[in-house]
Scaffold this motif. Structure first.
Motif: not given
Length: 458
Positions: A127-141, A194-206
């Motif tokens: 869960f924490w790997v996914a959180i960092l793996g979504v928030v960090t690249p989103f902000v940096l990007g 990666a599954v949590i990341d995928d879900v979070m990424g799709l939420i951000i996309l939506a």
């Protein structure tokens, strides 16, 4: 002498395969649109043979998936040298369907081979790997995009950030699977994350899509999207494990053979892929969940493979120790029998997915030095954003976890295509994203392969 003979036969086999491919490709190209179904048969054969030929890369210690991706990239860009054989199949609907079915089957296989109890043990870490793996690249990007490409619409930066959040679990999972490392703690953390990341990424996309279309998005809408994703994942695993034994037992009353076992397994995969789509999640998330819930106990009412009965009979008069060892081997074989039933389907469909993914890559974007320079910086940012996520992995190899989260693959391409269709992502930004996707997709497998082999030899 025997070694020389085998070497000669291997060379002869590769010459035969190469000659067959060289003969078939012009035939497929020349057939044009005369019979689209028959032509589809021929293209599938060509792609499967080319995918198998690309497995030569395994002789240099690289995973087969890298060879398939590179083969797809080469085929898709032959047009730059005046060879347009593969242009007609880049957008072929039948091949696209089979390719998408391939990635669904791949995630189902990964789910079957994963241990849900082990994934629960690393759940918090994932869960924490996914959180960092979504928030960090989103902000940096978002902010690096503003710095490198000033003057664009805010929505373009949002889409760039959203694209960097993606993780292609299919590519990472394939590397772990090819090397027999799916049961390691690093693999379990990466797959869960990666599954949590995928879900979070799709939420951000939506959410980003809603902002683009309406100019704003309410907290209620964000909450609804998030709740749907959470309810699906928890509900799928809970209800699936609750209902699977009853469904399995019911169909075993009709027939207890291998065909029925395969039908139940693949039907679970496809039904849950569809259910994931209904709640606006990627079908691969549903397929992965379906694989996780089909534990061996659900198929106890079905016949074991005939070979296990024959082996048990053969060792019936052996000593107790031998019988015990053989029984342990057969039990493990029977527990993974569903995996082996699905495997031939994976051999057929999964290479098509990676070949088709590679075909979509346009190397012409590399010729614009300005775009290439921006894309290289964005790619570095993309890698950093995911490598940071490994810091939350705990007492495991953090580099393996970080690199395991790095490839964007088909997920990044999907995000980019949606942005382009909405008119938010310009040609310049789209080219930057495509180069980033190419580099993260092609560089990750060999790096991950090196780290895994290094860990094994340590």
């Amino acid at each position: 002498m025997l070694k020389k003979r085998n070497s000669f036969l291997n060379r002869f086999q590769w010459i035969g395969i190469s000659a067959l491919i060289v003969f078939l490709i012009p035939q497929a190209y020349a057939s044009g649109g005369n019979d689209s179904i028959a032509m589809g048969f021929l293209w599938i054969a060509v792609f499967l043979l080319l995918a198998k030929a690309s497995s030569l890369i395994e002789k240099w210690g690289q995973p087969a998936v890298l060879g398939e991706l590179v083969m797809g990239v080469i085929l898709g860009n032959l047009v730059l040298f005046g060879i347009g054989w593969f242009e007609s199949v880049k957008h072929d609907p039948i091949l696209f369907f089979l390719a998408e079915l391939g990635v669904v089957v791949l995630l189902f296989q990964i789910g079957l081979e994963s241990n849900i109890q082990e994934m629960r043990k690393v759940g918090l870490r994932a869960f924490w790997v996914a959180i960092l793996g979504v928030v960090t690249p989103f902000v940096l990007g978002y902010y690096v995009g503003m710095w490198l490409m000033p003057g664009l619409d805010t929505n373009a930066y949002l889409f760039l950030g959203a694209t960097l959040t993606a993780t292609s679990v299919g590519i990472t999972g394939r590397v772990f699977r090819d090397l027999g490392k799916l049961q390691t703690r690093e693999a379990q953390i990466v797959l869960g994350a990666a599954v949590i990341d995928d879900v979070m990424g799709l939420i951000i996309l939506a959410v980003v899509i809603a902002i683009v279309k309406t100019g704003a998005v309410s907290t209620m809408e964000i909450g609804t999207i998030t709740a749907k994703a959470f309810i699906f994942l928890v509900g799928a695993l809970f209800l699936g494990q609750l209902l699977a034994p009853y469904i399995s037992r019911f169909f075993s009353l009709i027939h207890t053979g291998v065909g029925m076992k395969f039908t139940i397994a693949i039907s679970f995969c496809l039904i849950f892929a569809y259910l994931a789509y209904l709640v606006h999640l990627a079908p691969i998330v549903g397929a992965f969940a379906a694989g996780l819930m089909l534990v061996p106990v659900h198929f106890k009412a079905f016949d074991n493979p005939a070979i296990t009965t024959e082996i048990e009979t053969a060792v019936k008069n052996a000593d107790t120790k031998t019988q015990k060892e053989v029984k342990g081997i057969l039990d493990r074989f029977n527990d993974h029998h569903v995996d082996r039933l699905v495997e031939p389907l994976g051999h057929f469909l999964v290479p098509l997915f990676f070949i088709m993914t590679g075909l979509q890559v346009n190397l012409e974007t590399l010729f614009d030095l300005k775009i290439l320079g921006i894309a290289l910086v964005i790619t570095i940012v993309a890698f950093i954003g995911k490598l940071v996520s490994g810091l939350a992995a705990g007492s495991v190899n953090k580099w393996i976890v970080g690199w395991g989260m790095a490839p964007r693959g088909e997920v990044g391409l999907i995000f980019a295509m949606i942005g382009k269709q909405l008119g938010v992502v310009s040609e310049e930004v789209f080219s930057v994203i495509i180069i980033m996707v190419i580099l993260t997709t092609l560089l990750t497998p060999p790096i991950l392969n090196y780290l895994l082999r290094k860990q094994q030899s340590a």
